[in-house]
Design a protein around this motif. Structure first.
Motif, PDB file in Angstrom:
ATOM      1  N   MET A 154       0.848  -1.196   0.000  1.00 38.58           N
ATOM      2  CA  MET A 154       0.000   0.000   0.000  1.00 38.58           C
ATOM      3  C   MET A 154       0.883   1.245   0.000  1.00 38.58           C
ATOM      4  O   MET A 154       1.880   1.325   0.725  1.00 38.58           O
ATOM      5  CB  MET A 154      -0.897   0.007   1.242  1.00 38.58           C
ATOM      6  N   SER A 155       0.511   2.184  -0.837  1.00 33.72           N
ATOM      7  CA  SER A 155       1.304   3.423  -0.931  1.00 33.72           C
ATOM      8  C   SER A 155       0.852   4.403   0.162  1.00 33.72           C
ATOM      9  O   SER A 155      -0.098   4.137   0.899  1.00 33.72           O
ATOM     10  CB  SER A 155       1.123   4.048  -2.306  1.00 33.72           C
ATOM     11  N   ARG A 156       1.547   5.459   0.181  1.00 30.54           N
ATOM     12  CA  ARG A 156       1.264   6.486   1.193  1.00 30.54           C
ATOM     13  C   ARG A 156      -0.185   6.979   1.082  1.00 30.54           C
ATOM     14  O   ARG A 156      -0.815   7.333   2.066  1.00 30.54           O
ATOM     15  CB  ARG A 156       2.238   7.659   1.005  1.00 30.54           C
ATOM     16  N   THR A 157      -0.697   6.939  -0.131  1.00 29.26           N
ATOM     17  CA  THR A 157      -2.043   7.465  -0.352  1.00 29.26           C
ATOM     18  C   THR A 157      -3.117   6.387  -0.189  1.00 29.26           C
ATOM     19  O   THR A 157      -4.298   6.652  -0.371  1.00 29.26           O
ATOM     20  CB  THR A 157      -2.152   8.065  -1.764  1.00 29.26           C
ATOM     21  N   GLY A 158      -2.699   5.197   0.139  1.00 32.02           N
ATOM     22  CA  GLY A 158      -3.684   4.117   0.313  1.00 32.02           C
ATOM     23  C   GLY A 158      -3.881   3.299  -0.953  1.00 32.02           C
ATOM     24  O   GLY A 158      -4.630   2.317  -0.958  1.00 32.02           O
ATOM     25  N   ASP A 159      -3.214   3.669  -2.054  1.00 33.45           N
ATOM     26  CA  ASP A 159      -3.316   2.878  -3.296  1.00 33.45           C
ATOM     27  C   ASP A 159      -2.545   1.568  -3.100  1.00 33.45           C
ATOM     28  O   ASP A 159      -1.666   1.465  -2.253  1.00 33.45           O
ATOM     29  CB  ASP A 159      -2.715   3.657  -4.475  1.00 33.45           C
ATOM     30  N   PHE A 160      -2.933   0.580  -3.891  1.00 36.81           N
ATOM     31  CA  PHE A 160      -2.224  -0.705  -3.730  1.00 36.81           C
ATOM     32  C   PHE A 160      -1.363  -1.019  -4.953  1.00 36.81           C
ATOM     33  O   PHE A 160      -1.639  -0.519  -6.043  1.00 36.81           O
ATOM     34  CB  PHE A 160      -3.213  -1.846  -3.478  1.00 36.81           C
ATOM     35  N   TYR A 161      -0.363  -1.800  -4.739  1.00 40.99           N
ATOM     36  CA  TYR A 161       0.462  -2.296  -5.859  1.00 40.99           C
ATOM     37  C   TYR A 161       0.980  -3.686  -5.511  1.00 40.99           C
ATOM     38  O   TYR A 161       1.399  -3.946  -4.396  1.00 40.99           O
ATOM     39  CB  TYR A 161       1.612  -1.337  -6.183  1.00 40.99           C
ATOM     40  N   TRP A 162       0.853  -4.589  -6.458  1.00 37.43           N
ATOM     41  CA  TRP A 162       1.329  -5.973  -6.279  1.00 37.43           C
ATOM     42  C   TRP A 162       2.806  -6.057  -6.643  1.00 37.43           C
ATOM     43  O   TRP A 162       3.246  -5.474  -7.622  1.00 37.43           O
ATOM     44  CB  TRP A 162       0.557  -6.934  -7.172  1.00 37.43           C
ATOM     45  N   VAL A 163       3.543  -6.739  -5.820  1.00 29.79           N
ATOM     46  CA  VAL A 163       4.955  -6.984  -6.150  1.00 29.79           C
ATOM     47  C   VAL A 163       5.245  -8.482  -5.957  1.00 29.79           C
ATOM     48  O   VAL A 163       4.568  -9.172  -5.199  1.00 29.79           O
ATOM     49  CB  VAL A 163       5.923  -6.177  -5.256  1.00 29.79           C
ATOM     50  N   PHE A 164       6.265  -8.884  -6.670  1.00 26.55           N
ATOM     51  CA  PHE A 164       6.798 -10.229  -6.451  1.00 26.55           C
ATOM     52  C   PHE A 164       8.179 -10.019  -5.843  1.00 26.55           C
ATOM     53  O   PHE A 164       9.112  -9.607  -6.527  1.00 26.55           O
ATOM     54  CB  PHE A 164       6.887 -10.986  -7.775  1.00 26.55           C
ATOM     55  N   ALA A 165       8.263 -10.213  -4.530  1.00 24.44           N
ATOM     56  CA  ALA A 165       9.476  -9.847  -3.806  1.00 24.44           C
ATOM     57  C   ALA A 165      10.422 -11.029  -3.635  1.00 24.44           C
ATOM     58  O   ALA A 165      10.000 -12.135  -3.306  1.00 24.44           O
ATOM     59  CB  ALA A 165       9.092  -9.298  -2.432  1.00 24.44           C
ATOM     60  N   HIS A 166      11.673 -10.735  -3.908  1.00 24.71           N
ATOM     61  CA  HIS A 166      12.731 -11.710  -3.616  1.00 24.71           C
ATOM     62  C   HIS A 166      13.522 -11.145  -2.448  1.00 24.71           C
ATOM     63  O   HIS A 166      14.244 -10.162  -2.601  1.00 24.71           O
ATOM     64  CB  HIS A 166      13.632 -11.890  -4.840  1.00 24.71           C
ATOM     65  N   VAL A 167      13.321 -11.720  -1.285  1.00 23.88           N
ATOM     66  CA  VAL A 167      13.952 -11.181  -0.085  1.00 23.88           C
ATOM     67  C   VAL A 167      15.101 -12.094   0.316  1.00 23.88           C
ATOM     68  O   VAL A 167      14.938 -13.317   0.384  1.00 23.88           O
ATOM     69  CB  VAL A 167      12.939 -11.066   1.076  1.00 23.88           C
ATOM     70  N   THR A 168      16.257 -11.483   0.543  1.00 21.55           N
ATOM     71  CA  THR A 168      17.433 -12.295   0.896  1.00 21.55           C
ATOM     72  C   THR A 168      18.132 -11.685   2.094  1.00 21.55           C
ATOM     73  O   THR A 168      18.187 -10.462   2.227  1.00 21.55           O
ATOM     74  CB  THR A 168      18.437 -12.352  -0.271  1.00 21.55           C
ATOM     75  N   PRO A 169      18.686 -12.513   2.942  1.00 19.66           N
ATOM     76  CA  PRO A 169      19.468 -11.960   4.041  1.00 19.66           C
ATOM     77  C   PRO A 169      20.804 -11.454   3.500  1.00 19.66           C
ATOM     78  O   PRO A 169      21.319 -11.994   2.523  1.00 19.66           O
ATOM     79  CB  PRO A 169      19.711 -13.170   4.958  1.00 19.66           C
ATOM     80  N   SER A 170      21.318 -10.418   4.143  1.00 23.28           N
ATOM     81  CA  SER A 170      22.672  -9.953   3.813  1.00 23.28           C
ATOM     82  C   SER A 170      23.575 -10.466   4.914  1.00 23.28           C
ATOM     83  O   SER A 170      23.197 -10.473   6.085  1.00 23.28           O
ATOM     84  CB  SER A 170      22.724  -8.425   3.775  1.00 23.28           C
ATOM     85  N   PHE A 171      24.756 -10.885   4.492  1.00 26.72           N
ATOM     86  CA  PHE A 171      25.670 -11.473   5.480  1.00 26.72           C
ATOM     87  C   PHE A 171      26.875 -10.583   5.687  1.00 26.72           C
ATOM     88  O   PHE A 171      27.389  -9.987   4.741  1.00 26.72           O
ATOM     89  CB  PHE A 171      26.121 -12.862   5.024  1.00 26.72           C
ATOM     90  N   SER A 172      27.304 -10.539   6.934  1.00 32.79           N
ATOM     91  CA  SER A 172      28.518  -9.774   7.237  1.00 32.79           C
ATOM     92  C   SER A 172      29.712 -10.620   6.815  1.00 32.79           C
ATOM     93  O   SER A 172      29.563 -11.771   6.423  1.00 32.79           O
ATOM     94  CB  SER A 172      28.578  -9.499   8.745  1.00 32.79           C
ATOM     95  N   ASN A 173      30.879  -9.983   6.880  1.00 31.06           N
ATOM     96  CA  ASN A 173      32.096 -10.713   6.519  1.00 31.06           C
ATOM     97  C   ASN A 173      32.292 -11.928   7.412  1.00 31.06           C
ATOM     98  O   ASN A 173      32.955 -12.884   7.033  1.00 31.06           O
ATOM     99  CB  ASN A 173      33.317  -9.803   6.621  1.00 31.06           C
ATOM    100  N   GLU A 174      31.707 -11.854   8.602  1.00 36.32           N
ATOM    101  CA  GLU A 174      31.834 -12.977   9.525  1.00 36.32           C
ATOM    102  C   GLU A 174      30.788 -14.057   9.228  1.00 36.32           C
ATOM    103  O   GLU A 174      30.720 -15.062   9.928  1.00 36.32           O
ATOM    104  CB  GLU A 174      31.678 -12.526  10.987  1.00 36.32           C
ATOM    105  N   GLY A 175      29.925 -13.780   8.226  1.00 36.64           N
ATOM    106  CA  GLY A 175      28.931 -14.779   7.835  1.00 36.64           C
ATOM    107  C   GLY A 175      27.651 -14.695   8.641  1.00 36.64           C
ATOM    108  O   GLY A 175      26.815 -15.588   8.581  1.00 36.64           O
ATOM    109  N   LYS A 176      27.490 -13.595   9.389  1.00 37.36           N
ATOM    110  CA  LYS A 176      26.259 -13.447  10.161  1.00 37.36           C
ATOM    111  C   LYS A 176      25.273 -12.586   9.389  1.00 37.36           C
ATOM    112  O   LYS A 176      25.667 -11.726   8.588  1.00 37.36           O
ATOM    113  CB  LYS A 176      26.562 -12.785  11.509  1.00 37.36           C
ATOM    114  N   ILE A 177      23.971 -12.818   9.665  1.00 33.43           N
ATOM    115  CA  ILE A 177      22.963 -12.001   8.996  1.00 33.43           C
ATOM    116  C   ILE A 177      23.056 -10.587   9.561  1.00 33.43           C
ATOM    117  O   ILE A 177      23.012 -10.374  10.771  1.00 33.43           O
ATOM    118  CB  ILE A 177      21.547 -12.568   9.232  1.00 33.43           C
TER     119      ILE A 177
END
Lengths: 174, 517
Positions: A86-109
């Motif tokens: 939902m946008s700031r104005t209350g409008d809607f928009y469909w997304v196909f989200a690819h969510v990934t964790p980011s890892f530190s150099n130590e391999g932690k999220i």
């Protein structure tokens, strides 16, 4: 942030070449959004950075979907999810989200990255909307937030069980 | 133009850096998927990175030089321009520094780096957004690629890089990686298929070996019904060959069992008939002895016969002589009879004369009586004599008649006697002839007796030979009995040996149950 945005029935859309990108810290607070994200959500960058990601959450998206999303991410795995935002104005928009964790150099999220594409409209209309409305209806039956979430989540898992596929397999089969 | 150009230069620089990063990522993931595609993409990306970075930096320098000259027209304008220029330069410198720092972070592998809190507007803002966009694109691509490859590492192949929104080199590289994943999936599936096939083949082999060794064990136990069935397709030839061999073995053994049974039966029969033969041979030998004894008796009686015939012959000769003598006597008798007849005739003649005399005397006496009667009394004495004489004459005539009758009778009897004598003669002749026949017959008997004696001799010789043969037969029959017994024993042993094999499947449970019950 005081929020009482009323959802409208207007749909905002974007080009299929565009990605709506955001990054959050480990607690889900937005640390970065790209220009397209700002444009489609109708928020300036400054209003988004530092806010929890739920800022663009649309009430039509079941909470169970977010639980699944965060459970998956918590295990250090990527997650694909169709979301009605939902946008700031209350409008809607469909997304196909690819969510990934980011890892530190130590391999932690150390945070999460979400890359949103314009979903295939046919998939959304034919598959996702009906599933989400069923889960949402289940969630609305319960007053207690915990119970509501648990019931919706169970229903989602049962739907997958009925199809005899994992969530990822289901998403990629669409 | 200038601004567009300068923005384009930044893009070049940034793209060069990010593509370089992408290249290194691709190079890093290459070993994961073992694909030429990834290596190719990495090498190509490295090359492009170098070129675009150099291109971009050269362009930047050129355009900054041109900007200075264009804005120095009037003094005021120059002052304004100078202040604007310095502000712009400061802005540029700051933005450049931000971009540079961000790019450095990206180069160092920090994909979280972005240009945030962009306060500039217009082109300077756009440039930064574009830098962010580029990093976003690369970041997203790297995340997608590494997630997809990570999935491959976990044997998940449906996790392709989603091509939606990817363009140009990204799309090419993503497509290459997806192709590599596809290839890996195919190889993996093939490997799994081969492994499964290997496992199946091993299991099948194990099953076949179990079946086969089970069948061989049963075969070793004499069970010829251990045909193989439902063998896997690859072993059908083995099944066919084995079953064929079993079949031939069964046929042979069945024939052997039948033959053994027949041999046993035949041996028993031979044994029985050999014993029978032996007994009969003994009986025959006994019979021969009796026959031999009987023949001796016959021989003795034949000899006695011959002697009797001799005597009969002699007796017949005596009888013939007696008969001949009888004939002569009969002839003499006939002659004597004829002489008696002649005498009788003469006696009859004499008697006739006497009768005549008597008749004459009577007549004379009658005349004398007549004459005496004429002489009256004187003649009376005479008349008595005459009557006397007459009575005598009559009595003489009567006697003569009596004799005549007697003679006649005698003649008849003589005739009968002659007749009888003649008939006796004939009878004697017949007797003589008969005696001759008898003599002949007796002679024949004597000859026959001799012939019989010779024949008996031959019979005796034959009997001796028969006795010898019978003796030999007897010993052969005994040998036969022994051989038949031996044969019987051997065929029984053969049957026993063959009975070890189970040739046919039991038709019901009964025999098996009985065997164990």
């Amino acid at each position: 942030m005081s929020r009482s945005i009323k959802p409208t029935n207007r749909e905002v859309t974007f080009e299929d070449r565009e990605f709506l990108v955001s990054k959050t810290d480990i607690k889900g607070r937005i640390t970065y959004v790209n220009q397209a994200f700002c444009r489609v959500s109708d928020y300036p960058e400054a209003e988004l950075v530092g806010q929890p990601h739920s800022i663009v959450r649309h009430p039509d998206t079941p909470r169970a979907v977010f639980k699944l999303l965060w459970d998956t991410l918590g295990k250090g795995r990527e997650a694909f999810v169709y979301l009605k935002n939902m946008s700031r104005t209350g409008d809607f928009y469909w997304v196909f989200a690819h969510v990934t964790p980011s890892f530190s150099n130590e391999g932690k999220i150390c945070g999460f990255h979400s890359n949103r594409r314009l979903p295939d409209r046919r998939i959304v209309e034919r598959e996702i909307q009906s599933i989400y409305s069923v889960i949402l209806e289940e969630e609305k039956k319960h007053r207690n937030g915990q119970e509501s979430l648990a019931a919706g989540y169970e229903l989602l898992n049962n739907l997958l069980l009925a199809k005899n596929v994992s969530y990822d397999e289901f998403i990629f089969s669409l | 133009m200038t601004n567009l150009s300068s923005r384009s230069d930044f893009r070049w620089v940034a793209t060069g850096g990010i593509v370089a990063v992408a290249a290194s990522v691709l190079a890093a993931v290459t070993p994961f998927i073992g694909s030429d595609a990834a290596a190719y993409a990495a090498a190509a990306a490295s090359a492009v990175a170098g070129v675009v970075t150099l291109n971009g930096l050269a362009g930047c320098r050129r355009r900054f030089a041109a900007t200075g000259i264009d804005h120095a027209t009037t003094l005021r304008e120059q002052a304004d321009a100078a202040s604007r220029e310095s502000a712009v330069r400061a802005e540029y410198a700051m933005v450049m520094a931000r971009i540079s720092a961000t790019c450095q972070k990206i180069c160092d592998g920090d994909f979280e780096a972005r240009l945030t809190s962009i306060t500039q507007t217009g082109e300077l803002a756009d440039v930064q957004y574009k830098v962010n966009d580029m990093i976003d694109r690369c970041d997203a691509f790297v995340r997608e690629a590494s997630a997809s490859l990570d999935a491959v590492c976990r044997n998940i192949y449906y996790r392709r890089i989603l091509l939606g929104g990817l363009q140009g080199g990204f799309r090419v590289a993503a497509t290459r990686i997806n192709e590599a994943v596809d290839g890996q999936q195919k190889r993996d599936a093939e490997r799994a298929r081969l492994a499964k096939a290997q496992v199946d083949a091993t299991a099948e082999q194990g099953h076949v070996i179990d079946q086969f060794s089970g069948a061989l064990r049963r075969l070793a136990g004499g069970d010829l019904t251990c045909s193989l069935a439902d063998m896997p397709e690859n072993y059908l030839l083995l099944q066919r060959e084995f079953n064929g061999a079993l079949d031939r073995l069964r046929k042979t053994l069945r024939a052997t069992v039948g033959a053994a049974r027949e041999v046993t039966g035949a041996a028993a029969e031979i044994s029985a008939s050999a014993m029978d033969l032996s007994e009969r041979t003994e009986q025959q030998a006994a019979g021969l002895e009796q026959t031999s004894a009987s023949m001796e008796e016959i021989s003795a009686s034949v000899k006695k016969n011959a002697k009797s015939a001799d005597r009969a012959d002699r007796l017949a000769a005596g009888a013939r002589e007696a008969a001949d003598h009888g004939a002569a006597v009969v002839a003499s008798t006939v002659e004597a009879m004829q002489r008696i007849e002649e005498s009788s005739k003469r006696i009859a003649d004499i008697i006739g004369i006497i009768d005549e005399i008597a008749r004459q005397t009577n007549l004379l006496a009658l005349n004398a009586a007549v004459e005496a009667a004429r002489a009256g009394d004187a003649g009376r004495g005479f008349s008595v004599v005459a009557t006397e004489v007459r009575s005598l004459a009559q009595r003489s005539s009567q006697a003569a008649n009596g004799i005549k009758n007697l003679i006649n009778n005698s003649s008849t009897q003589v005739k009968d006697g002659v007749e009888l004598a003649n008939r006796t003669g004939l009878a004697l002749d017949e007797i003589a002839a008969s005696i001759k026949s008898v003599a002949n017959i007796v002679a024949d008997i004597a000859i026959a007796s001799n012939e019989q004696a010779i024949a008996i001799e031959q019979v005796n010789k034959a009997l001796v030979q028969m006795d010898e043969v019978t003796q030999r037969n007897s010993s052969l029959a005994e040998e036969n009995v022994a051989t038949a017994k031996k044969l019987e024993g051997q065929s029984a042993a053969l049957s026993e040996q063959v009975a070890f094999f189970q040739i046919d499947r039991p038709t019901s449970f009964a025999p098996r149950a009985m065997r164990f019950g």
